[in-house]
Design a protein around this motif. Structure first.
Motif, PDB file in Angstrom:
ATOM      1  N   UNK A   1      10.788  -6.115  -0.031  1.00 34.04           N
ATOM      2  CA  UNK A   1      12.213  -6.220  -0.337  1.00 34.04           C
ATOM      3  C   UNK A   1      12.996  -5.207   0.493  1.00 34.04           C
ATOM      4  N   UNK A   2      14.294  -5.248   0.324  1.00 37.94           N
ATOM      5  CA  UNK A   2      15.164  -4.177   0.843  1.00 37.94           C
ATOM      6  C   UNK A   2      16.101  -3.712  -0.259  1.00 37.94           C
ATOM      7  N   UNK A   3      15.517  -3.527  -1.457  1.00 29.88           N
ATOM      8  CA  UNK A   3      16.325  -3.202  -2.625  1.00 29.88           C
ATOM      9  C   UNK A   3      16.850  -1.769  -2.635  1.00 29.88           C
ATOM     10  N   UNK A   4      16.341  -0.906  -1.755  1.00 30.99           N
ATOM     11  CA  UNK A   4      16.862   0.461  -1.648  1.00 30.99           C
ATOM     12  C   UNK A   4      17.783   0.568  -0.437  1.00 30.99           C
TER      13      UNK A   4
ATOM     14  N   UNK B   1      17.240   7.225  -3.963  1.00 29.88           N
ATOM     15  CA  UNK B   1      17.436   6.068  -3.095  1.00 29.88           C
ATOM     16  C   UNK B   1      18.816   5.466  -3.326  1.00 29.88           C
ATOM     17  N   UNK B   2      19.359   4.763  -2.343  1.00 32.73           N
ATOM     18  CA  UNK B   2      20.628   4.059  -2.543  1.00 32.73           C
ATOM     19  C   UNK B   2      20.471   2.900  -3.531  1.00 32.73           C
TER      20      UNK B   2
ATOM     21  N   UNK C   1      25.859   6.738  -0.207  1.00 26.89           N
ATOM     22  CA  UNK C   1      24.851   5.840  -0.783  1.00 26.89           C
ATOM     23  C   UNK C   1      23.869   6.501  -1.742  1.00 26.89           C
ATOM     24  N   UNK C   2      23.748   7.810  -1.741  1.00 22.61           N
ATOM     25  CA  UNK C   2      22.823   8.452  -2.675  1.00 22.61           C
ATOM     26  C   UNK C   2      23.570   9.350  -3.662  1.00 22.61           C
TER      27      UNK C   2
ATOM     28  N   UNK D   1      20.622  -1.697  -9.395  1.00 13.16           N
ATOM     29  CA  UNK D   1      19.750  -0.547  -9.118  1.00 13.16           C
ATOM     30  C   UNK D   1      18.337  -1.062  -8.855  1.00 13.16           C
ATOM     31  N   UNK D   2      17.767  -0.697  -7.727  1.00 11.51           N
ATOM     32  CA  UNK D   2      16.400  -1.090  -7.428  1.00 11.51           C
ATOM     33  C   UNK D   2      15.387  -0.340  -8.277  1.00 11.51           C
TER      34      UNK D   2
END
Length: 763
Positions: free
Chosen positions: A573-576, A394-395, A351-352, A374-375
């Motif tokens: 949010x949970x964008x990462x 970040x992911x 994820x990273x 991409x967040x």
């Protein structure tokens, strides 16, 4: 040095023969009694020892004699006052030099020694010489050390002891004897005396070391010249630079007794070079925990690579501080961002990581990553050209597959990215005048407790403080001010961000933040955001507002308390998250928002102060306290304070748990919200089932999931008007939207009830 010679100062009092009206029998100040015409004083024109002299009969316990003229007292100047005295008859007194100290206003300077040592007169006719030294310094041999307050003296002498004696006094003599103290006052050694040439070519490092060794507590003087130092030089004594030094980049000049930036600037003759040299010593000499910039301003045309300044270390874990100064970014192409577009592949299994990155050697560490899925505030943490992979901060929430990304490397005044890790580093009382040319600070990729306090970050070009890795763990930002370079722009057009956080336990307290796109973009948990004021409005009527704080992790274990949240909102949010759909992880929860002031003006009715934005389905709210806040809309009303942005997904309100929305004040808000909520219902006609509509008062579009109490007000009565004693039962989640309650009675009845309902399960 002799001021009587060099400056023409008149130090000597006039001879007594010129008249006794200038000689006081008191303290010598204007208006004091003089010896002119006195019965106990007379001029003697031809004494065998003194020629013209003064004869006094001692009639007072302390018989004073003071010149009424002002003898100047200068800083660094030492005066010797001398009198020759002999006894003629009667009792034998003692004699001492004395003076009265006056300041620039003509007032007496109290609490000073104003007399010298006393000399007894033991034999008639024997001439005794008495003297005392007056000076500003407390030095050996100075009888009257006065400091800097007195600027003049009324000099003279005292007769003490028994009365009745007759003495003769020769004219007083005042001499500048500063030369006797010159060796101590100029307490230094000159590096030239130890072989230094100062020609800019010869290695003078050995001569510098020898001079320091010989100084033994004295100051070392580096005179005019350009001194080349080919090796490390450490001074254990204070140093005064008149000339300048130069040395290789990997060598250090360590000043143990005057370690401060102004001294380094004098030493190297260049502010930026001096700062780099002083930083190198800060990380290499344990006797100094901080570098004092002394209020100096450093003008920059390029970033400062902090690790390159240190050179010999890329990891440091001992507390270090830089304080009291200013950095000013001047126009230069060196501040221009580097932007690279490159194709790369992303997999949620790593994820990273970005793999198969084209043109990877052109992508700098610390670059912002932008692309589909991409967040916000994702950066390049590491680059591996050999493997063609990038490590991300970040992911990415929806980027699986191959696409073209844009990598933008901003330029920062202080760039710590060259360190592998840096712990406990403090910037204190520093102003970053970015002036729209540069960003301010790029943190190291790892480390903990990076601390900014009482700093100003003014007009950064792109970012205030950037974390491109985990160097923000436990970060502290206290009492700082962030001023945007985009203040005239509409809120939605701004792109600058004050701070981003990637890791846990940040403490953001007592800061003021003006008109950025976002104040904080925060991943991680355990944050404390307290007593800040951030405002992001503009002059546009019915304008758009953007988030002040963006929380990018669902379970945050964070408090947002006591802040002034002005013309912006909190976005969660949970964008990462590489797998943003809910599975078995923690969902949105662990947030406390209490005691804040929320205000907004000139916005459209659909503005909201608290917004959820889930990036995958299945998430719900599990632990939120939104209490004790004040909400106020000015120049217009808004519909409500809460909102769920369903751009990517909705929240599952059937699973909501542990949500408290209470004690808030609403002004200029059409729909108040609360959970739990108690509403009053009047049923006018007898019915077996009462349908109770809770409408929009429950937050975030919540359903009535539980009814916690039903309280009748007065009697519930049936068709005939007789009281009904049976109890009802409640059926929550009624209606198409689940926002109604069916209250079912054992018989048809009517009346008034207070019903308390919740949109969640409380446990």
């Amino acid at each position: 040095m002799n001021k009587a010679i060099t400056d023409g100062l008149v130090l000597m009092p006039p001879p007594f023969a010129q008249g006794l009206d200038m000689w006081s029998r008191e303290d010598g100040t204007p208006g004091s009694l003089t010896y002119d015409g006195a019965d106990d004083a007379a001029l003697v024109p031809a004494d065998q020892d003194f020629a013209d002299c003064l004869e006094l009969l001692k009639t007072e316990e302390v018989q004073c004699l003071r010149h009424m003229g002002q003898t100047p007292i200068l800083p660094g100047c030492y005066l010797r006052v001398t009198a020759r005295v002999k006894a003629l008859s009667g009792n034998l007194p003692e004699v001492r030099i004395a003076a009265w100290a006056g300041d620039g206003n003509g007032d007496h300077v109290a609490d000073l020694v104003e007399t010298g040592p006393a000399t007894p007169l033991t034999t008639y006719g024997k001439v005794e010489t008495v003297s005392a030294i007056i000076g500003t310094g407390h030095r050996g041999g100075v009888d009257m050390p006065w400091g800097l307050a007195p600027v003049y003296a009324h000099v003279g002498l005292d007769l003490t002891g028994q009365d009745g004696g007759v003495v003769r006094i020769d004219d007083l003599v005042v001499e500048d004897v500063t030369a006797a103290f010159l060796r101590d006052m100029m307490n230094w050694v000159d590096v030239r005396d130890y072989g230094a040439l100062g020609d800019g070519v010869t290695d003078d490092s050995a001569a510098f070391a020898a001079a320091d060794a010989a100084a033994n507590g004295r100051q070392v003087l580096v005179p005019e010249g350009r001194f080349w130092l080919a090796d490390h030089v450490t001074f254990e004594n204070r140093v005064r630079f008149q000339g300048t030094v130069s040395m290789p980049a990997d060598k250090r000049l360590t000043l143990t007794k005057n370690y401060d930036l102004p001294t380094y600037i004098t030493a190297f003759g260049d502010e930026l070079e001096a700062f780099r040299r002083a930083v190198a010593v800060l990380f290499n000499y344990s006797d100094h925990e901080s570098l004092d910039m002394g209020g100096r301003r450093i003008e920059l045309t390029e970033p400062i690579d902090m690790q390159a300044a240190v050179a010999n270390k890329d990891f440091y874990a001992i507390r270090r501080v830089i304080r009291r100064g200013q950095f000013y970014a001047k126009p230069s192409s060196a501040w221009d961002s580097v932007q690279v577009t490159s194709q790369a592949t992303y997999s949620t299994a790593s994820p990273t990581k970005l793999t198969n990155v084209a043109n990877i050697a052109s992508i700098p560490v610390g670059s912002l990553v932008q692309g589909l899925g991409v967040g916000r505030e994702v950066y390049v943490r590491e680059v591996n050209p050999g493997a063609a992979t990038l490590t991300l901060s970040q992911p990415l929430f929806d980027a699986a597959g191959t696409q073209t990304y844009t990598f933008t490397r901003f330029k920062y005044i202080l760039d710590f990215s060259g360190f592998s890790a840096l712990d406990k580093f403090v910037l204190d009382d520093i102003e970053f005048q970015c002036d729209g040319e540069a960003s301010a600070i790029l943190l190291p990729p790892a480390g903990q407790i990076f601390h900014l306090r009482d700093c100003f970050i003014t007009k950064p070009r792109d970012r205030g403080i950037t974390s491109h890795g985990k160097g923000c763990y436990g970060m502290l930002i206290d009492r700082c001010q962030f001023i945007s370079n985009e203040q005239p722009m509409r809120a939605q057009d701004r792109t600058t961000i004050a701070v981003n956080i990637n890791d846990n336990d940040a403490k953001i307290r007592d800061n003021r933040v003006v008109r950025f796109a976002h104040f904080l973009v925060m991943h991680g948990s355990g944050h404390v955001i307290a007593n800040n004021h951030w405002f992001q409005g503009d002059t546009e009527t019915d304008g758009t507002r953007v988030a002040g704080i963006v929380l990018t992790q669902p379970n945050v274990k964070t408090t947002i308390t006591g802040n002034y949240i002005d013309n912006s909102f909190i976005e969660w949010t949970n964008e990462h998250d590489a797998a943003p759909d809910f599975s078995s992880e923690y969902t949105f929860g662990g947030l406390t928002v209490t005691g804040n002031i929320f205000t907004v003006n000139d916005v459209a009715p659909w503005f909201h102060w608290f917004v959820f934005k889930p990036h995958g389905p299945g998430h719900f709210i599990q632990g939120l306290n939104l209490s004790g806040n004040v909400f106020r809309a000015i120049n217009g009303k808004i519909d409500r304070v809460d909102h769920v942005d369903t751009t990517h997904a909705e929240l599952d309100m059937t699973l909501a748990r542990n949500i408290t929305v209470q004690g808030n004040a609403f002004n200029g808000v059409a729909q108040v919200i609360a959970n739990p909520v108690t509403l009053e219902f009047d049923i006018a006609s007898a019915q077996t089932t009462w349908t109770l509509e809770f409408g929009d008062i429950l937050p975030f579009g919540g359903r009535v999931r539980t009814v916690t109490s039903v309280l009748a007000e007065n009697a519930i009565r049936g068709d005939t008007g007789s009281p009904v004693s049976g109890m009802p039962y409640a059926k929550p989640q009624q209606g198409s939207d689940g926002r109604s309650v069916a209250l079912v009675w054992p018989e048809a009845c009517k009346g008034r009830v207070q019903v308390t309902a919740r949109m969640d399960n409380p446990v």
